[in-house]
Design a protein around this motif. Structure first.
Motif, PDB file in Angstrom:
ATOM      1  N   UNK A   1      57.320 -13.854 -51.718  1.00 56.53           N
ATOM      2  CA  UNK A   1      56.160 -13.292 -52.395  1.00 56.53           C
ATOM      3  C   UNK A   1      55.262 -14.403 -52.911  1.00 56.53           C
ATOM      4  N   UNK A   2      53.984 -14.324 -52.564  1.00 52.05           N
ATOM      5  CA  UNK A   2      53.015 -15.305 -53.020  1.00 52.05           C
ATOM      6  C   UNK A   2      52.383 -14.896 -54.338  1.00 52.05           C
ATOM      7  N   UNK A   3      51.720 -15.846 -54.960  1.00 49.46           N
ATOM      8  CA  UNK A   3      51.036 -15.601 -56.239  1.00 49.46           C
ATOM      9  C   UNK A   3      49.570 -15.272 -56.011  1.00 49.46           C
ATOM     10  N   UNK A   4      49.244 -14.640 -54.939  1.00 46.01           N
ATOM     11  CA  UNK A   4      47.881 -14.304 -54.572  1.00 46.01           C
ATOM     12  C   UNK A   4      47.752 -14.400 -53.062  1.00 46.01           C
ATOM     13  N   UNK A   5      46.586 -14.022 -52.557  1.00 48.92           N
ATOM     14  CA  UNK A   5      46.383 -13.983 -51.107  1.00 48.92           C
ATOM     15  C   UNK A   5      46.551 -15.347 -50.447  1.00 48.92           C
ATOM     16  N   UNK A   6      45.931 -16.381 -51.013  1.00 44.25           N
ATOM     17  CA  UNK A   6      45.996 -17.701 -50.388  1.00 44.25           C
ATOM     18  C   UNK A   6      47.406 -18.276 -50.442  1.00 44.25           C
ATOM     19  N   UNK A   7      48.107 -18.065 -51.540  1.00 45.74           N
ATOM     20  CA  UNK A   7      49.480 -18.544 -51.642  1.00 45.74           C
ATOM     21  C   UNK A   7      50.379 -17.796 -50.662  1.00 45.74           C
ATOM     22  N   UNK A   8      50.145 -16.502 -50.485  1.00 46.63           N
ATOM     23  CA  UNK A   8      50.939 -15.727 -49.529  1.00 46.63           C
ATOM     24  C   UNK A   8      50.708 -16.226 -48.111  1.00 46.63           C
ATOM     25  N   UNK A   9      49.457 -16.485 -47.769  1.00 46.30           N
ATOM     26  CA  UNK A   9      49.130 -17.001 -46.442  1.00 46.30           C
ATOM     27  C   UNK A   9      49.787 -18.365 -46.245  1.00 46.30           C
ATOM     28  N   UNK A  10      49.738 -19.207 -47.257  1.00 47.12           N
ATOM     29  CA  UNK A  10      50.362 -20.530 -47.175  1.00 47.12           C
ATOM     30  C   UNK A  10      51.862 -20.415 -46.917  1.00 47.12           C
ATOM     31  N   UNK A  11      52.529 -19.485 -47.574  1.00 43.15           N
ATOM     32  CA  UNK A  11      53.970 -19.287 -47.370  1.00 43.15           C
ATOM     33  C   UNK A  11      54.257 -18.832 -45.933  1.00 43.15           C
ATOM     34  N   UNK A  12      53.433 -17.959 -45.421  1.00 37.08           N
ATOM     35  CA  UNK A  12      53.615 -17.493 -44.043  1.00 37.08           C
ATOM     36  C   UNK A  12      53.359 -18.632 -43.064  1.00 37.08           C
ATOM     37  N   UNK A  13      52.308 -19.418 -43.294  1.00 30.90           N
ATOM     38  CA  UNK A  13      52.010 -20.549 -42.419  1.00 30.90           C
ATOM     39  C   UNK A  13      53.130 -21.582 -42.478  1.00 30.90           C
ATOM     40  N   UNK A  14      53.719 -21.789 -43.653  1.00 32.01           N
ATOM     41  CA  UNK A  14      54.817 -22.733 -43.783  1.00 32.01           C
ATOM     42  C   UNK A  14      56.023 -22.264 -42.966  1.00 32.01           C
ATOM     43  N   UNK A  15      56.190 -20.965 -42.917  1.00 32.75           N
ATOM     44  CA  UNK A  15      57.314 -20.373 -42.193  1.00 32.75           C
ATOM     45  C   UNK A  15      57.082 -20.360 -40.679  1.00 32.75           C
ATOM     46  N   UNK A  16      55.854 -20.036 -40.269  1.00 36.35           N
ATOM     47  CA  UNK A  16      55.543 -19.841 -38.846  1.00 36.35           C
ATOM     48  C   UNK A  16      54.764 -20.981 -38.212  1.00 36.35           C
ATOM     49  N   UNK A  17      54.254 -21.875 -39.030  1.00 35.46           N
ATOM     50  CA  UNK A  17      53.331 -22.893 -38.537  1.00 35.46           C
ATOM     51  C   UNK A  17      51.906 -22.400 -38.774  1.00 35.46           C
ATOM     52  N   UNK A  18      50.987 -23.313 -38.912  1.00 31.23           N
ATOM     53  CA  UNK A  18      49.600 -22.941 -39.177  1.00 31.23           C
ATOM     54  C   UNK A  18      48.923 -22.337 -37.965  1.00 31.23           C
ATOM     55  N   UNK A  19      47.782 -21.691 -38.180  1.00 28.40           N
ATOM     56  CA  UNK A  19      47.075 -21.065 -37.064  1.00 28.40           C
ATOM     57  C   UNK A  19      46.498 -22.102 -36.113  1.00 28.40           C
ATOM     58  N   UNK A  20      46.574 -21.783 -34.836  1.00 24.51           N
ATOM     59  CA  UNK A  20      45.975 -22.627 -33.807  1.00 24.51           C
ATOM     60  C   UNK A  20      45.543 -21.708 -32.660  1.00 24.51           C
ATOM     61  N   UNK A  21      44.965 -22.289 -31.634  1.00 20.39           N
ATOM     62  CA  UNK A  21      44.460 -21.478 -30.517  1.00 20.39           C
ATOM     63  C   UNK A  21      45.572 -20.748 -29.767  1.00 20.39           C
ATOM     64  N   UNK A  22      46.790 -21.258 -29.843  1.00 18.86           N
ATOM     65  CA  UNK A  22      47.905 -20.626 -29.136  1.00 18.86           C
ATOM     66  C   UNK A  22      48.427 -19.389 -29.874  1.00 18.86           C
ATOM     67  N   UNK A  23      48.606 -19.494 -31.195  1.00 18.96           N
ATOM     68  CA  UNK A  23      49.202 -18.371 -31.923  1.00 18.96           C
ATOM     69  C   UNK A  23      48.177 -17.428 -32.563  1.00 18.96           C
ATOM     70  N   UNK A  24      46.895 -17.824 -32.582  1.00 15.85           N
ATOM     71  CA  UNK A  24      45.834 -16.957 -33.112  1.00 15.85           C
ATOM     72  C   UNK A  24      44.519 -17.419 -32.493  1.00 15.85           C
ATOM     73  N   UNK A  25      44.259 -17.015 -31.251  1.00 17.49           N
ATOM     74  CA  UNK A  25      43.151 -17.563 -30.470  1.00 17.49           C
ATOM     75  C   UNK A  25      41.781 -17.619 -31.148  1.00 17.49           C
ATOM     76  N   UNK A  26      41.371 -16.636 -31.882  1.00 15.37           N
ATOM     77  CA  UNK A  26      40.017 -16.642 -32.448  1.00 15.37           C
ATOM     78  C   UNK A  26      39.993 -16.931 -33.942  1.00 15.37           C
ATOM     79  N   UNK A  27      41.034 -17.554 -34.457  1.00 19.76           N
ATOM     80  CA  UNK A  27      41.107 -17.822 -35.891  1.00 19.76           C
ATOM     81  C   UNK A  27      39.915 -18.629 -36.390  1.00 19.76           C
ATOM     82  N   UNK A  28      39.528 -19.658 -35.665  1.00 20.90           N
ATOM     83  CA  UNK A  28      38.441 -20.536 -36.117  1.00 20.90           C
ATOM     84  C   UNK A  28      37.095 -19.836 -36.182  1.00 20.90           C
ATOM     85  N   UNK A  29      36.966 -18.709 -35.495  1.00 17.97           N
ATOM     86  CA  UNK A  29      35.703 -17.982 -35.526  1.00 17.97           C
ATOM     87  C   UNK A  29      35.604 -17.022 -36.711  1.00 17.97           C
TER      88      UNK A  29
END
Length: 113
Positions: free
Chosen positions: A2-30
């Motif tokens: 459980x994160x302490x807010x949206x950004x902390x929750x996203x950070x915890x998920x990214x730490x677990x799965x790796x950060x977003x890139x073109x392979x795991x989330x193709x249009x993230x940068x857009x």
């Protein structure tokens, strides 16, 4: 996890799965504001298998009831790309709920005494 807010929750998920890139989330940068954030989590190997080992409870390792189907469901629910992420109705039909780890009586340390 459980994160302490949206950004902390996203950070915890990214730490677990790796950060977003073109392979795991193709249009993230857009996405709006995607370029404004610098995630601490780099694109290293996913750590989910370390945190949630398969059959850890039965092997005396960490206390998890996950089997191969449970880990598959967890990974599908945490998929970064929303277009590939499992939906709620589909998740409820996942084989984990019908073929997953059978219920077990918990063993506590003091049970062996």
């Amino acid at each position: 996890m459980q994160g302490c807010g949206e950004l902390d929750q996203i950070e915890k998920i990214f730490r677990l799965l790796g950060g977003p890139n073109e392979e795991n989330w193709p249009n993230f940068k857009s996405l709006p504001n995607a370029k404004n954030f610098r995630w601490r989590s780099k694109n290293g190997p996913p750590q989910i298998h370390k945190l949630f080992p398969i059959n850890g409870f039965s092997t005396g390792g960490s206390r998890t009831y996950l089997d191969v189907r449970g880990l598959d469901l967890l990974c599908k629910m945490l998929t970064l790309d929303p277009k590939k992420r499992i939906g709620a109705a589909e998740a409820l039909q996942h084989p984990y709920f019908t073929e997953g780890v059978k219920m077990q009586k918990p063993r506590f340390v003091f049970d062996d005494e």
